[in-house]
Design an enzyme around this catalytic site. Structure first.
Site, PDB file in Angstrom:
ATOM      1  N   CYS A 295       0.851  -1.198   0.000  1.00 50.79           N
ATOM      2  CA  CYS A 295       0.000   0.000   0.000  1.00 50.79           C
ATOM      3  C   CYS A 295       0.882   1.242   0.000  1.00 50.79           C
ATOM      4  CB  CYS A 295      -0.968  -0.023   1.161  1.00 50.79           C
ATOM      5  SG  CYS A 295      -0.179  -0.136   2.734  1.00 50.79           S
TER       6      CYS A 295
HETATM    7  C1  UN1 Z   1       1.081  -2.373   3.525  1.00 49.13           C
HETATM    8  O1  UN1 Z   1       1.467  -2.421   2.367  1.00 49.13           O
HETATM    9  O2  UN1 Z   1      -0.120  -2.639   3.815  1.00 49.13           O
HETATM   10  O3  UN1 Z   1       6.007   0.583   5.293  1.00 49.13           O
HETATM   11  C2  UN1 Z   1       1.944  -2.086   4.687  1.00 49.13           C
HETATM   12  C3  UN1 Z   1       5.964  -0.444   4.626  1.00 49.13           C
HETATM   13  C4  UN1 Z   1       5.700  -1.742   5.335  1.00 49.13           C
HETATM   14  C5  UN1 Z   1       4.240  -1.924   5.558  1.00 49.13           C
HETATM   15  C6  UN1 Z   1       3.358  -1.753   4.351  1.00 49.13           C
HETATM   16  N1  UN1 Z   1       6.432  -1.768   6.571  1.00 49.13           N
HETATM   17  O4  UN1 Z   1       6.108  -0.445   3.435  1.00 49.13           O
END
Ligand code: UN1
Length: 526
Positions: A295
């Site tokens: 995300c």
């Molecule tokens: C996600 O993609 O839901 O900061 C979380 C980051 C990871 C978590 C992503 N530690 O990219």
């Protein structure tokens, strides 16, 4: 073909939902396969239905008060035990992540470390969970605040971080005295079951942490029924903006505010004074790590026109030569997490970009096949797995679909800007607000960016992804409802404040009304 000893040892286990320590029977069976070799079955998953979700929530609801009565420091000791077990099993759990969702070994180890970090942060929180003592406006009266558990937390998670993101919910929820029903992504069921086992072995009662394996539609229906019965008090959801919106509506009908962590279109701004090599390195990692299925993945690079061409040339070169393939090897990224993401990525994006933009980073777009090979592909026949070419799309404009919608695949847009306003319109205009980055050595630009960006997370000279496990994590706009996970901030999600006043005066003292008399009694002028 004869079955070798190794094949027998790796025979796919059958796993099912676990409610109060009992496997739930019935239901459709789905195979969870290795996305790097789709013939390899990692687990046979017995999927539950709406009734499974409802029963799990009822079981959690019955267990919750007993768990809440366990002193918080003792609950912290259980979390400490989980940290130890996850650490002891770090390599095996990471290997399972690689097998089930195709996450390269280095990233998988990092993800398991994030679970350990989360446990370590919260194990001592059991000895804090502070409330306050607050002065009263009356004599011989004392005011207090207490954190109380919310009740049953239904946690619904995606499979791109099959253990770390769930731990961000499960660990604080348990520590705060809540019972949990966890519904992981079906295609990451084996990872989920393995993590849940570690929690149970650490001493989390089986009815306090329940695991439901079900598809999205059944989960939603079961959740609707559980909310209606009053056996769910908090929903945590990490996934798409569309599903988050529906969950938000459902919870709103029950006067609940869920913790929603949704998609992103995370910008990375390259200022004219930036260290271009550093910016390229950051863009490669945040754009293509986990094949762009984080995300926090980079959406659009927004480069000052004075450095745009140089940045694009170096970025394209770095991506052209990057190793892609077998996730057990040293690669930038491996396969897509699951077939649904490959299908959606090809369906939604390929036609669109071919018609409108210049493409860089690979000789082809979409799936890596014998007909559309990737030079230097690591790991034999790419068609055994769900591999995609990396794609850089240049010439992105503020109104383009690719500037405004999450792609959830190995695709990064590059736009150029002439002035600050143009850069910020590209950085904020899509309406998401999860993560962001700026590459600059000018503190004024860094601070101005921090002030004007709508994102919940800002990196200066670092990538859009890779947040540390104890800083607030979450987004605004289409990325979430303002809820934050991690660190002390997530306590607001899993506790409610209760205030108490205790009057020792032996007579009724009326707040706001008796203040003047009290002052007179005390010979104190107001
Ligand atoms: C996600 O993609 O839901 O900061 C979380 C980051 C990871 C978590 C992503 N530690 O990219």
């Amino acid at each position: 073909m004869t079955t070798t000893h190794t094949e027998t040892a790796r025979a796919a286990p059958e796993i099912a939902s676990m409610i109060g320590g009992q496997p739930a029977d019935g239901g459709a069976v789905r195979e969870s396969t290795n996305p790097a070799d789709v013939e390899e079955v990692v687990a046979t998953v017995r999927l539950g239905d709406a009734g499974t979700m409802l029963r799990a929530c009822r079981t959690a609801s019955e267990a919750q008060q007993r768990w809440a009565a366990v002193p918080a420091p003792v609950r912290g000791n259980v979390i400490s035990g989980a940290a130890t077990l996850v650490r002891r099993n770090k390599t095996a759990l990471a290997a399972l992540l690689t097998r089930e969702v195709g996450k390269p070994t280095g990233e998988a180890l990092g993800e398991v470390q994030e679970v350990i970090d989360t446990c370590e942060f919260f194990l001592s929180e059991g000895r804090r969970l502070y409330g306050m003592t607050v002065p009263s406006e009356m004599p011989r009266k004392q005011l207090f605040t207490f954190r109380t558990p919310v009740g049953v937390a239904a946690i619904i998670t995606a499979g791109n971080f099959p253990v770390a993101v769930p731990s961000w919910y499960i660990v604080p929820a348990l520590l705060c005295g809540n019972a949990v029903v966890w519904k992981p992504a079906e295609y990451a069921s084996a990872c989920a079951r393995a993590l849940a086992e570690l929690f149970w072995h650490a001493g989390v009662p089986a009815d306090v942490l329940n695991l439901v394996l079900a598809d999205g539609a059944s989960t939603f229906e079961g959740l609707e029924q559980a909310l209606g019965e009053g056996v769910v008090h908090k929903v945590g959801f990490t996934g798409s903006t569309d599903v988050g919106r529906r969950i938000g509506e459902l919870c709103g009908r029950h006067l609940q505010s869920p913790c929603l962590e949704l998609g992103g279109k995370n910008p990375l701004v390259v200022m004219p004074d930036a260290d271009i090599d550093l910016a390229v390195e950051g863009a490669v990692f945040s754009g293509f790590g986990t094949a762009g299925q984080r995300c926090t993945s980079l959406g659009t690079v927004i480069a000052d026109e004075r450095v745009h061409d140089e940045f694009l040339a170096r970025f394209a070169r770095a991506v052209e030569v990057a190793a892609i393939g077998d996730p057990t090897a040293d690669v930038l990224y491996g396969p897509m997490l699951d077939e649904r993401f490959l299908v959606r990525f090809e369906r939604d994006w390929l036609g669109l970009i071919r018609d409108h933009h210049s493409i860089h980073g690979s000789t082809a777009t979409g799936r890596i096949t014998a007909a559309a090979p990737r030079e230097g592909f690591l790991g034999g026949d790419p068609e055994r797995g769900l591999y995609c070419h990396p794609t850089i799309v240049s010439g992105v404009r503020v109104e383009d679909e690719i500037a405004n919608t999450e792609t959830f695949g190995p695709m990064v847009g590059v736009a150029r800007f002439a002035d600050w306003e143009e850069a910020m319109a590209l950085a904020n205009g899509h309406g998401y607000g999860l993560s962001s980055a700026i590459y600059t050595n000018d503190p004024r630009a860094a601070f101005r960016f921090r002030e004007e960006i709508s994102a919940g997370m800002v990196s200066v000279n670092n990538s859009t992804s890779g947040a540390e496990a104890h800083l607030p994590f979450g987004g605004n706009g289409k990325s979430g409802n303002g809820a934050r996970q991690s660190g002390v901030w997530v306590l607001e999600q899993f506790t409610r404040w209760q205030s108490m006043n205790w009057d020792l005066a032996g007579k009724l003292q009326k707040a706001q009304m008796d203040v003047a008399e009290i002052a007179a009694d005390l010979d104190y002028r107001m």
